[in-house]
Design a protein around this motif. Structure first.
Motif, PDB file in Angstrom:
ATOM      1  N   UNK A 191      -3.310 -21.199 -41.925  1.00 39.13           N
ATOM      2  CA  UNK A 191      -3.083 -20.472 -40.668  1.00 39.13           C
ATOM      3  C   UNK A 191      -1.637 -19.998 -40.574  1.00 39.13           C
ATOM      4  N   UNK A 192      -0.710 -20.741 -41.210  1.00 37.24           N
ATOM      5  CA  UNK A 192       0.688 -20.300 -41.230  1.00 37.24           C
ATOM      6  C   UNK A 192       0.824 -19.002 -42.018  1.00 37.24           C
ATOM      7  N   UNK A 193       0.112 -18.953 -43.173  1.00 40.39           N
ATOM      8  CA  UNK A 193       0.209 -17.750 -44.004  1.00 40.39           C
ATOM      9  C   UNK A 193      -0.534 -16.591 -43.344  1.00 40.39           C
ATOM     10  N   UNK A 194      -1.572 -16.913 -42.565  1.00 40.43           N
ATOM     11  CA  UNK A 194      -2.385 -15.858 -41.962  1.00 40.43           C
ATOM     12  C   UNK A 194      -1.634 -15.101 -40.868  1.00 40.43           C
ATOM     13  N   UNK A 195      -0.575 -15.741 -40.307  1.00 41.76           N
ATOM     14  CA  UNK A 195       0.145 -15.091 -39.202  1.00 41.76           C
ATOM     15  C   UNK A 195       0.682 -13.707 -39.566  1.00 41.76           C
ATOM     16  N   UNK A 196       1.506 -13.589 -40.637  1.00 47.02           N
ATOM     17  CA  UNK A 196       2.017 -12.245 -40.939  1.00 47.02           C
ATOM     18  C   UNK A 196       0.915 -11.284 -41.361  1.00 47.02           C
ATOM     19  N   UNK A 197      -0.114 -11.802 -42.078  1.00 41.20           N
ATOM     20  CA  UNK A 197      -1.188 -10.905 -42.524  1.00 41.20           C
ATOM     21  C   UNK A 197      -1.913 -10.326 -41.329  1.00 41.20           C
ATOM     22  N   UNK A 198      -2.232 -11.186 -40.359  1.00 44.75           N
ATOM     23  CA  UNK A 198      -2.982 -10.675 -39.208  1.00 44.75           C
ATOM     24  C   UNK A 198      -2.128  -9.737 -38.374  1.00 44.75           C
ATOM     25  N   UNK A 199      -0.819 -10.032 -38.267  1.00 48.72           N
ATOM     26  CA  UNK A 199       0.048  -9.123 -37.503  1.00 48.72           C
ATOM     27  C   UNK A 199       0.109  -7.754 -38.159  1.00 48.72           C
ATOM     28  N   UNK A 200       0.260  -7.746 -39.501  1.00 50.50           N
ATOM     29  CA  UNK A 200       0.368  -6.469 -40.207  1.00 50.50           C
ATOM     30  C   UNK A 200      -0.931  -5.683 -40.091  1.00 50.50           C
ATOM     31  N   UNK A 201      -2.063  -6.376 -40.329  1.00 47.68           N
ATOM     32  CA  UNK A 201      -3.330  -5.644 -40.353  1.00 47.68           C
ATOM     33  C   UNK A 201      -3.752  -5.201 -38.965  1.00 47.68           C
TER      34      UNK A 201
ATOM     35  N   UNK B  64      -8.852  -8.450 -33.688  1.00 54.30           N
ATOM     36  CA  UNK B  64      -8.361  -8.615 -35.064  1.00 54.30           C
ATOM     37  C   UNK B  64      -9.477  -8.726 -36.084  1.00 54.30           C
ATOM     38  N   UNK B  65     -10.503  -9.556 -35.775  1.00 53.18           N
ATOM     39  CA  UNK B  65     -11.569  -9.740 -36.768  1.00 53.18           C
ATOM     40  C   UNK B  65     -12.273  -8.422 -37.046  1.00 53.18           C
ATOM     41  N   UNK B  66     -12.480  -7.630 -35.980  1.00 55.29           N
ATOM     42  CA  UNK B  66     -13.095  -6.322 -36.165  1.00 55.29           C
ATOM     43  C   UNK B  66     -12.243  -5.433 -37.059  1.00 55.29           C
ATOM     44  N   UNK B  67     -10.907  -5.563 -36.884  1.00 53.92           N
ATOM     45  CA  UNK B  67     -10.023  -4.715 -37.691  1.00 53.92           C
ATOM     46  C   UNK B  67     -10.029  -5.136 -39.149  1.00 53.92           C
ATOM     47  N   UNK B  68     -10.175  -6.445 -39.403  1.00 52.18           N
ATOM     48  CA  UNK B  68     -10.312  -6.874 -40.805  1.00 52.18           C
ATOM     49  C   UNK B  68     -11.519  -6.187 -41.427  1.00 52.18           C
ATOM     50  N   UNK B  69     -12.637  -6.195 -40.696  1.00 58.36           N
ATOM     51  CA  UNK B  69     -13.849  -5.556 -41.204  1.00 58.36           C
ATOM     52  C   UNK B  69     -13.600  -4.073 -41.432  1.00 58.36           C
ATOM     53  N   UNK B  70     -12.868  -3.449 -40.499  1.00 60.74           N
ATOM     54  CA  UNK B  70     -12.580  -2.016 -40.635  1.00 60.74           C
ATOM     55  C   UNK B  70     -11.754  -1.745 -41.884  1.00 60.74           C
ATOM     56  N   UNK B  71     -10.730  -2.605 -42.120  1.00 57.52           N
ATOM     57  CA  UNK B  71      -9.893  -2.402 -43.302  1.00 57.52           C
ATOM     58  C   UNK B  71     -10.734  -2.520 -44.569  1.00 57.52           C
ATOM     59  N   UNK B  72     -11.647  -3.525 -44.584  1.00 54.93           N
ATOM     60  CA  UNK B  72     -12.492  -3.695 -45.762  1.00 54.93           C
ATOM     61  C   UNK B  72     -13.408  -2.496 -45.934  1.00 54.93           C
TER      62      UNK B  72
END
Lengths: 292, 96
Positions: A191-201, B64-72
């Protein structure tokens, strides 16, 4: 109202030019490098040229150039607003500048507490950069935030800040925070690593999905108006009537509202993560012990 | 060869469509959040500003979860077919 000196006016024009010229430059570069083409295509950032670097070649892309334009433009705006400050505010621009500074300080202190009041300039600049980068799409330019590399760069910067503030009490406290229930340590690390990934995406996905939907709608309306008005004679038959106005409504949502909202959310999450990761009780306890 | 490329393209499009099923989750979640926000505003109209800001924050995080799916899905449509076809042509060339 006293007369403004020649020098003051000259500097004013210079700052205004600094604000407007980068955007004009961006439009000129865009027009020169993109040949007019039939149909609509969805592409990533264009690579203008590649710099030779020792380890790996460094491609200079549209998003980098455009984000530099945004940075120059914001610098010009800030210089223009703070030009000729007086002790007692009597110009419009000074009121605007004071409003921005006061509100960003209020936001930071309200969300992060007094200890982090030095964060106000950083948060305000990340908010402004992100919002203006998204708004660049209004000029028909490539928005830097719809490139994952840009938002990933900001997210990594935020991640470094978070880790720095978590390590404020020494690396031992930082390591202990992962093993709160010992069994859950791997999950905590993920979950620590997921923080920047989720912010960027999150930021990138929102801006990109807006632009993809706008392009799809524009091409769809083009086809639809060809079917509906195609039978009209001559010029009228080729003119895309349905493409007037309708994409603008979506653009207001996707470019203006969504872009500014995502900028606000990015800044908000930065504040929450940095303030939330900082072990405040431990830090102040140790400080008190040291002072005694 | 044409058949293999056709299967790759078709499966990429199908995969993108299946990935976007994930859009259901954020839809339900955001709907719940907005419903509760409406209730809260109805109960305490003076808190409208605070509730709206918090709701927008929560919605964006739930998205966010929806956006992950969108990116994929976007990767599957725009990036994956080219890559896979390249790999296919390379391996076919090696076999011949």
């Amino acid at each position: 109202m006293e007369n403004k000196s020649q020098r003051f006016k000259l500097l004013d024009t210079l700052y205004l030019a600094m604000m407007i010229l980068p955007i004009v430059c961006g439009i000129i570069i865009k027009v020169l490098t993109n040949p007019p083409s039939e149909g609509i295509s969805i592409t990533g950032a264009k690579i203008y040229f590649t710099l030779k670097m020792p380890i790996q070649d460094l491609p200079i892309t549209e998003s980098q150039i455009n984000s530099w334009f945004v940075m120059i433009s914001i610098t010009g705006l800030c210089l223009f607003l703070t030009h000729g400050l007086k002790e007692k505010a009597d110009t419009k621009r000074q009121h605007i500048a004071e409003w921005i500074v006061e509100n960003s300080e209020k936001l930071v202190i309200g969300n992060m507490g007094e200890f982090f009041s030095g964060f106000a300039p950083f948060i305000a600049s990340i908010l402004g950069l992100s919002a203006f980068s998204s708004l660049l799409a209004l000029f028909g330019l490539y928005a830097p935030t719809s490139d994952v590399n840009v938002t990933a760069g900001w997210a990594i910067l935020v991640f470094v800040l978070i880790t720095y503030y978590k390590c404020k009490c020494g690396p031992l406290v930082y390591a202990k925070s992962f093993a709160d229930p010992v069994l859950l340590a791997p999950l905590n690390i993920i979950s620590e690593v997921a923080t920047p990934i989720s912010m960027a995406f999150r930021h990138y996905g929102n801006v990109l999905s807006g632009s993809v939907i706008s392009v799809l709608l524009a091409s769809g309306l083009q086809g639809l108006s060809a079917i509906v008005f195609g039978k009209l004679p001559g010029f009228l038959g080729e003119f895309p009537f349905l493409q007037i106005g309708i994409p603008a409504v979506l653009s207001v949502y996707f470019d203006v509202f969504s872009g500014i909202l995502q900028a606000y959310i990015f800044a908000m999450l930065t504040m929450l993560y940095v303030a939330g990761g900082f072990p405040a009780d431990e830090y102040f306890r140790r400080k008190a012990l040291k002072n005694n | 060869m044409e058949l293999a490329i056709g299967i790759i393209l078709g499966c990429c499009a199908l995969g993108a469509g299946i990935a976007m099923i994930a859009g259901i989750g954020p839809g339900i979640g955001e709907g719940n959040a907005v419903a509760k926000a409406c209730e809260a505003i109805g109960r305490q109209p003076e808190c409208k500003g605070n509730v709206t800001t918090t709701m927008l924050m929560g919605c964006a995080i739930a998205e966010t979860t929806g956006l992950y799916a969108l990116v994929i899905a976007i990767l599957l449509i725009f990036v994956a077919p080219g890559r896979l076809v390249d790999i296919l042509i390379e391996t076919m060339g090696n076999i011949k």
